[in-house]
Design an enzyme around this catalytic site. Sequence first.
Site, PDB file in Angstrom:
ATOM      1  N   ASP A  95       0.799  -1.233   0.000  1.00  0.00           N
ATOM      2  CA  ASP A  95       0.000   0.000   0.000  1.00  0.00           C
ATOM      3  C   ASP A  95       0.829   1.280   0.000  1.00  0.00           C
ATOM      4  OD1 ASP A  95       1.033  -0.418   2.494  1.00  0.00           O
ATOM      5  OD2 ASP A  95      -0.857  -0.270   3.589  1.00  0.00           O
ATOM      6  N   HIS A  96       2.056   1.203   0.522  1.00  0.00           N
ATOM      7  CA  HIS A  96       2.834   2.445   0.668  1.00  0.00           C
ATOM      8  C   HIS A  96       3.599   2.827  -0.593  1.00  0.00           C
ATOM      9  CE1 HIS A  96       1.931   1.977   4.893  1.00  0.00           C
ATOM     10  NE2 HIS A  96       2.639   3.040   5.208  1.00  0.00           N
ATOM     11  N   ASP A 160       3.661  -1.120  11.637  1.00  0.00           N
ATOM     12  CA  ASP A 160       3.198   0.200  11.237  1.00  0.00           C
ATOM     13  C   ASP A 160       2.531   0.812  12.460  1.00  0.00           C
ATOM     14  OD1 ASP A 160       2.408   1.783   8.455  1.00  0.00           O
ATOM     15  OD2 ASP A 160       1.091   2.190  10.146  1.00  0.00           O
ATOM     16  N   ARG A 448      -1.373  12.305  10.107  1.00  0.00           N
ATOM     17  CA  ARG A 448      -0.105  13.003  10.360  1.00  0.00           C
ATOM     18  C   ARG A 448       0.025  14.203   9.449  1.00  0.00           C
ATOM     19  NH1 ARG A 448       3.313   7.740  11.468  1.00  0.00           N
ATOM     20  NH2 ARG A 448       2.522   7.586  13.585  1.00  0.00           N
ATOM     21  N   SER A 643       6.388   7.243  13.028  1.00  0.00           N
ATOM     22  CA  SER A 643       6.367   5.935  12.362  1.00  0.00           C
ATOM     23  C   SER A 643       7.049   4.831  13.171  1.00  0.00           C
ATOM     24  CB  SER A 643       7.086   6.090  11.029  1.00  0.00           C
ATOM     25  OG  SER A 643       7.487   4.860  10.530  1.00  0.00           O
ATOM     26  N   ARG A 645       8.960   2.793  11.511  1.00  0.00           N
ATOM     27  CA  ARG A 645      10.044   2.374  10.604  1.00  0.00           C
ATOM     28  C   ARG A 645      11.356   2.177  11.359  1.00  0.00           C
ATOM     29  NH1 ARG A 645       9.395   8.292   7.863  1.00  0.00           N
ATOM     30  NH2 ARG A 645       7.281   7.513   7.908  1.00  0.00           N
TER      31      ARG A 645
HETATM   32  C1  MIC Z   1       3.392   6.451   8.501  1.00  0.00           C
HETATM   33  O1  MIC Z   1       2.193   6.701   8.568  1.00  0.00           O
HETATM   34  O2  MIC Z   1       4.284   7.238   8.882  1.00  0.00           O
HETATM   35  C2  MIC Z   1       3.821   5.110   7.944  1.00  0.00           C
HETATM   36  C3  MIC Z   1       4.496   5.359   6.671  1.00  0.00           C
HETATM   37  O3  MIC Z   1       2.695   4.307   7.726  1.00  0.00           O
HETATM   38  C4  MIC Z   1       4.745   4.461   8.969  1.00  0.00           C
HETATM   39  C5  MIC Z   1       5.366   3.218   8.498  1.00  0.00           C
HETATM   40  C6  MIC Z   1       6.553   3.419   7.593  1.00  0.00           C
HETATM   41  O4  MIC Z   1       7.346   4.319   7.821  1.00  0.00           O
HETATM   42  O5  MIC Z   1       6.693   2.636   6.663  1.00  0.00           O
HETATM   43  C7  MIC Z   1       4.100   4.186  10.320  1.00  0.00           C
HETATM   44  O6  MIC Z   1       3.181   4.859  10.693  1.00  0.00           O
HETATM   45  O7  MIC Z   1       4.592   3.327  11.060  1.00  0.00           O
HETATM   46 FE1  SF4 Z   2      -0.529   4.705   5.073  1.00  0.00          FE
HETATM   47 FE2  SF4 Z   2       0.632   5.430   7.386  1.00  0.00          FE
HETATM   48 FE3  SF4 Z   2      -0.844   7.159   5.957  1.00  0.00          FE
HETATM   49 FE4  SF4 Z   2      -2.010   5.179   7.174  1.00  0.00          FE
HETATM   50  S1  SF4 Z   2      -0.899   6.848   8.142  1.00  0.00           S
HETATM   51  S2  SF4 Z   2      -2.418   5.857   5.086  1.00  0.00           S
HETATM   52  S3  SF4 Z   2      -0.522   3.526   6.979  1.00  0.00           S
HETATM   53  S4  SF4 Z   2       1.095   6.223   5.362  1.00  0.00           S
END
Ligand code: MIC
Ligand code: SF4
Length: 755
Positions: A95-96, A160, A448, A643, A645
């Site tokens: 999805d990312h 995640d 976010r 995140s 990550r």
């Molecule tokens: C996000 O919303 O920041 C992400 C991208 O979903 C991350 C995961 C990632 O960095 O791949 C998260 O929330 O953990």
């Molecule tokens: Fe994707 Fe993270 Fe955004 Fe949710 S918050 S849509 S998991 S990047």
Amino acid sequence: MAYDIDMIKKVYSQIAERVDKAREVTGKPLTLSEKILYSHLWDGNPSQGFTRGKDYVEFSPDRIACQDATAQMALLQFMQAGKKQAAVPTTVHCDHLIQAKLGAQFDLPSAKKSSDEVFDFLESVSNKYGIGFWKPGAGIIHQVVLENYAFPGGMMIGTDSHTVNAGGLGMVAIGVGGADAVDVMAGMPWELKFPKLIGVKLTGKLSGWTAPKDVILKVAGILTVKGGTGAIIEYFGEGARSMSATGKGTICNMGAEVGATTSTFGYDESMERYLRATNRADVADAANDVREYLTGDDEVYANPEQYFDEVIEINLSELKPHLNGPFTPDLATPITEMGKKAKENDWPINVDWGLIGSCTNSSYEDLTRAASIAKQAVAKKVKAKSDFGINPGSETIRYTAERDGLLQIFEDLDATIFTNACGPCIGQWDRSDRKGEEKNTIVHSFNRNFSKRADGNPNTHAFVGSPEMVAAIAISGRLDFDPTTDTLMNEDGEEVRLDEPTGLELPPKGFDVEDPGYLAPTEDGSSVEVKVNPQSERLQLLEPFEPWDGKNLTGAKLLIKAFGKCTTDHISMAGPWLRFRGHLDNISNNCLIGAVNAFNMKTNFVKSQITGEYDAVPATQRKYKDAGIPTVVVGDHNYGEGSSREHAAMEPRHLGVKVVLVKSFARIHETNLKKQGMLGITFDNESDYDLIQEDDTFNFTDLESFAPDKPLTIEVVHADGSKDVIKANHTYNQPQIEWFKEGSALNLIKKQNAA
Ligand code: MIC
Ligand code: SF4
């Protein structure tokens, strides 16, 4: 029938005995969070009560979910663990890695082409190790999990931070780094400090323009981005019961933004309705049989102050729609005050984009409520002033919304329907209307809004709101538009008003989908081959990190003293860098490039103590590494917010940083540092942060006796030869100290497997 129904039935068959035992050993009635935690102990039946916020406890989660951007590193690590199959039901969701540009019909094929190597890798590793695979376009991990896997009273972890979304169906679902997932996939316990508990009592009922999103926007304003750290937020009360399951999911989802370990709600009829609507009558029936174990005890909810560490009360009948932002999700402003605040702060009033969707606000209910506003605009001849983008949460939602004519309503307003994927929420957005660093405003229903997150532009002011508010604001084109009082001018020059949104909790004709996008793994994957091309710029097999040499760390130089907010987006930016998530060396070129250097307030511009010259952070650090000089990163509060990550921990580790010394950490990042064999420590005296100077050298004097609950002593030597001796605290327990000694948690697993 639900996936893994046998596993769910097993959880329910044990829950009564375990919860009763937990009540006995703790000698008190229990919250829902405690019921779920105590019924998922690695050791089975509870034999002791745990101290919240203090005891490390081993748990046995029921399932795991990973998304493509984090699964690469998680699976690269799992491949080294020497196991044949994932020990618990696990899924991977693509999805990312899908960019939003022209709309799904162009963007999805183009993503499949540009990331085929990574998707193929994830598909074959999933197939080999018994992991369910959700193809690109199937949907966003948390929406797909809510629709298919989440179940009341269950415990899951996911790579995640928004895994917490599944709290909408009464789970304890927790975001973790890949290395934590590897433990559970390898059949080992998962460790967590027993969380504190925050109770949120919801009274009254939502109405008019106020939506579930406003509950969490309000909570974020109260708790701030670190107020939930180390705690589970449990919602209860008549207001909770009157809300849909997907609305509850939205509230839980954004609990990540206050640092909460997770959030949850007790099982109720809204959850039952949702389970039945998503083809899981079997789960609903099984849950009904144990329903008193799937919510908090009555005494707890009657006297919450006695049982929670903190209690917040929100009257939904009085709650106003909010917009949170810019640059931080906890800057909460009721829409009634937005005009004044925007003027005071010089936030651009004109709104360029309204974006609806993401993992948090893409339910059928969300789309119908937003569509009810869009429909009025068309009927009342009001042209939308901002551009509209929609990211449906899953193919099931998209297909159903298309069938029911909802997408057409947005298309009538010239909206672009992007792929069922994260898209602009994670900087996967090829924004055509603005290039460079122009100041501008966007509103979205994501969670976010850190600087640069959606489009890479540090001057994009992003505000978070409910889908219906985003729709209204995008139509008006103004940040200060208050649909409860303001009117709009239509094409005939008449003043018109937008009526309150209306929506449908669930599709009256049921959900439908042609191809949900799921691939089940083969029974026996032992002959499946996983190939990683050694020339690949996107995938790289991992080399083990060096173990600790057992000596005091001395002569370490300061790499950067980060000023202010330093989220994982600052440490390891997403957007264009997502393409390197499977290649540790290449992605390390983004290490800390977004962090602000406290000595010159610039990003990616630090002094090298070798040459005295200023250069980019990764380049400077690579020179320290070549010269064999260890380094230290210094940071402020809530370092590593955002995140899950683990790249934010692995990159500095790979480049030779040894220590991260900060005022405080965000939970997942602190664990990620520990797992990767880093020293993540905090100033005992916060103001010692101010003592750190640009040319400092750090000598640890008692690391050789590194032990739980024992602070470390560091001699900080300044350029003029003067010294400050400071204390640093840490939260390593004995097993975590072993990770540090071995070089990483994975090194320890491998050693144990070899023995
Ligand atoms: C996000 O919303 O920041 C992400 C991208 O979903 C991350 C995961 C990632 O960095 O791949 C998260 O929330 O953990
Ligand atoms: Fe994707 Fe993270 Fe955004 Fe949710 S918050 S849509 S998991 S990047």
